[in-house]
Design a protein around this motif. Structure first.
Motif, short mmCIF file in Angstrom:
data_model
loop_
_atom_site.label_atom_id
_atom_site.label_comp_id
_atom_site.label_asym_id
_atom_site.label_seq_id
_atom_site.Cartn_x
_atom_site.Cartn_y
_atom_site.Cartn_z
N UNK A 96 0.86 -1.19 0.00
CA UNK A 96 0.00 0.00 0.00
C UNK A 96 0.89 1.23 0.00
N UNK A 97 0.44 2.24 -0.71
CA UNK A 97 1.18 3.49 -0.79
C UNK A 97 0.74 4.37 0.37
N UNK A 105 8.11 8.68 -2.62
CA UNK A 105 7.00 7.78 -2.37
C UNK A 105 7.36 6.90 -1.17
N UNK A 106 6.40 6.71 -0.28
CA UNK A 106 6.58 5.82 0.87
C UNK A 106 5.58 4.69 0.71
N UNK A 107 6.08 3.48 0.78
CA UNK A 107 5.30 2.28 0.50
C UNK A 107 5.37 1.37 1.72
N UNK A 108 4.28 0.67 1.97
CA UNK A 108 4.24 -0.33 3.06
C UNK A 108 4.06 -1.71 2.42
N UNK A 121 8.53 -0.64 5.69
CA UNK A 121 8.20 0.68 5.15
C UNK A 121 9.38 1.09 4.28
N UNK A 122 9.09 1.35 3.00
CA UNK A 122 10.12 1.60 2.01
C UNK A 122 9.97 3.03 1.49
N UNK A 123 11.05 3.79 1.52
CA UNK A 123 11.05 5.14 0.97
C UNK A 123 11.78 5.11 -0.36
N UNK A 124 11.12 5.62 -1.38
CA UNK A 124 11.66 5.65 -2.74
C UNK A 124 11.73 7.12 -3.16
N UNK A 125 12.91 7.55 -3.63
CA UNK A 125 13.08 8.95 -4.02
C UNK A 125 13.61 9.02 -5.45
N UNK A 126 13.20 10.09 -6.12
CA UNK A 126 13.71 10.33 -7.46
C UNK A 126 15.09 10.95 -7.33
N UNK A 127 16.04 10.38 -8.06
CA UNK A 127 17.41 10.88 -8.10
C UNK A 127 17.77 11.08 -9.56
N UNK A 135 15.53 4.17 1.85
CA UNK A 135 15.37 3.76 3.24
C UNK A 135 14.37 2.61 3.34
N UNK A 136 14.71 1.63 4.18
CA UNK A 136 13.81 0.49 4.44
C UNK A 136 13.82 0.27 5.95
N UNK A 137 12.65 0.16 6.54
CA UNK A 137 12.52 -0.18 7.95
C UNK A 137 11.61 -1.39 8.06
N UNK A 138 12.07 -2.43 8.76
CA UNK A 138 11.33 -3.67 8.85
C UNK A 138 11.16 -4.07 10.31
N UNK A 139 9.94 -4.55 10.62
CA UNK A 139 9.67 -5.06 11.97
C UNK A 139 8.63 -6.18 11.89
N UNK A 140 8.67 -7.05 12.87
CA UNK A 140 7.70 -8.14 12.98
C UNK A 140 6.67 -7.79 14.03
N UNK A 141 5.42 -8.22 13.78
CA UNK A 141 4.39 -8.01 14.80
C UNK A 141 3.52 -9.25 14.90
#
Length: 141
Positions: A96-97, A105-108, A121-127, A135-141
């Motif tokens: 999901x965006x 863009x930040x994507x889950x 949670x993935x951050x995608x940037x135009x370069x 950036x990627x942040x990952x966690x378990x729940x």
């Protein structure tokens, strides 16, 4: 005759220089949707095609496991993906965006396994003309 050869050589040199300085074809650049597909294919299906291109050189990958936090740089991230190359994850996943504004863009990505959910949670940037995961942040729940 020498003058004609010199003119032809000069013209050939001019053409070769302009071809070398021409902008690359846009087909070589990844769109933000391409980057999402590349990352999803790497995580879910173990397909690493274009993964290195999709990651910014200074990508930050943070994994939260309980009270512990692990940070990986680009090479460590690629190495961890290579360890699971061609391995299909037995999970259901959704993307999901969360945000899509201007050049970011930040994507889950939720991966539902039996007994827990891994959320990234993935951050995608135009370069330039290219889009990269920064950036990627990952966690378990």
């Amino acid at each position: 005759m020498k003058t004609l050869k010199s003119i032809l050589f000069g013209a050939a040199l001019l053409v070769a220089t302009s071809v070398a300085n021409a902008k690359p074809n846009n087909a070589n650049f990844l769109s933000k949707n391409d980057v999402v597909s590349v990352f999803t294919n790497a995580v879910i299906h173990g397909n690493l095609q274009n993964l290195e291109q999709a990651l910014a050189k200074d990508v930050e990958y943070t994994i939260y496991r309980g009270t512990k936090t692990f940070k990986l740089n680009k090479q460590a991230l690629i190495d961890s993906f290579k360890a699971s190359e061609n391995i299909e994850q037995s999970c259901q996943y959704t993307t999901s965006i969360l945000s899509d504004v201007d050049k970011t863009m930040v994507l889950r990505l939720d991966m539902k396994y039996e007994g827990y959910v891994r959320t990234s949670t993935i951050t995608i940037k135009q370069q330039g003309e290219d889009w990269k995961i920064t950036k990627i942040e990952t966690q378990n729940s």
